[in-house]
Design an enzyme around this catalytic site. Sequence first.
Site, PDB file in Angstrom:
ATOM      1  CG  LEU A  75      -1.950  -1.195   1.176  1.00  0.00           C
ATOM      2  CD1 LEU A  75      -2.805  -1.196   2.425  1.00  0.00           C
ATOM      3  CD2 LEU A  75      -2.799  -1.203  -0.075  1.00  0.00           C
ATOM      4  CB  CYS A  76       4.467   1.955  -0.098  1.00  0.00           C
ATOM      5  SG  CYS A  76       4.924   1.643   1.598  1.00  0.00           S
ATOM      6  CG  HIS A  77       1.065   6.699  -2.021  1.00  0.00           C
ATOM      7  ND1 HIS A  77       0.804   6.589  -0.675  1.00  0.00           N
ATOM      8  CD2 HIS A  77      -0.122   6.946  -2.622  1.00  0.00           C
ATOM      9  CE1 HIS A  77      -0.492   6.772  -0.462  1.00  0.00           C
ATOM     10  NE2 HIS A  77      -1.080   6.981  -1.622  1.00  0.00           N
ATOM     11  CG  MET A 113       6.567   2.818   4.871  1.00  0.00           C
ATOM     12  SD  MET A 113       6.868   1.778   6.319  1.00  0.00           S
ATOM     13  CE  MET A 113       7.158   0.205   5.571  1.00  0.00           C
ATOM     14  CD  GLU A 114       9.099   5.377   0.413  1.00  0.00           C
ATOM     15  OE1 GLU A 114       8.148   5.037  -0.305  1.00  0.00           O
ATOM     16  OE2 GLU A 114       8.930   5.882   1.551  1.00  0.00           O
ATOM     17  CG  ASP A 128      24.081 -12.622  -0.501  1.00  0.00           C
ATOM     18  OD1 ASP A 128      23.947 -13.860  -0.365  1.00  0.00           O
ATOM     19  OD2 ASP A 128      24.432 -12.090  -1.570  1.00  0.00           O
TER      20      ASP A 128
END
Length: 160
Positions: A75-77, A113-114, A128
């Site tokens: 739901l992130c833009h 969020m980014e 990794d």
Amino acid sequence: MSGLSHINAQGEANMVDISDKAVSTREAVAVGYLNVNDEVLDAIREDRVAKGDVLAVARIAGIQGAKRCADLIPLCHPLALSKVDIQFDIQAEQKRIEVRCRCKLAGKTGVEMEALTGVNVTLLTLFDMCKALDPSMQMTQIGVLQKQGGKTGHWERANQ
């Protein structure tokens, strides 16, 4: 129904409508840590990890991760980020690597969020690239340190 912005009146998932929000400069900084052993710290500092320049690759991965946040979080833009900055602090005494991601834009919604996605992708890439040296590494204390812009203005996490 719930007061949560991503749930509509019927209780369904909902992408928030930001079309009427004002454009402002928005910025967020997130942090996270990779707990490692001495062998990993030494190999990174001495640039002798078999997979290559660990910090350079992880920085690029983190930038790419922040830019692809909307592809990963439903739901992130999708945002046109104007800046993504990944910084490392090798903290030998604590046996960890601190990762900070700063995201910035002029837009209608925040970039927390980014920044969090940038930190997580950076940490995953570090893991990794170094897992052969220390498969017991742990990603810890991931969170937003501060944000600014929008109607809430400046916010900073206590006890940074």
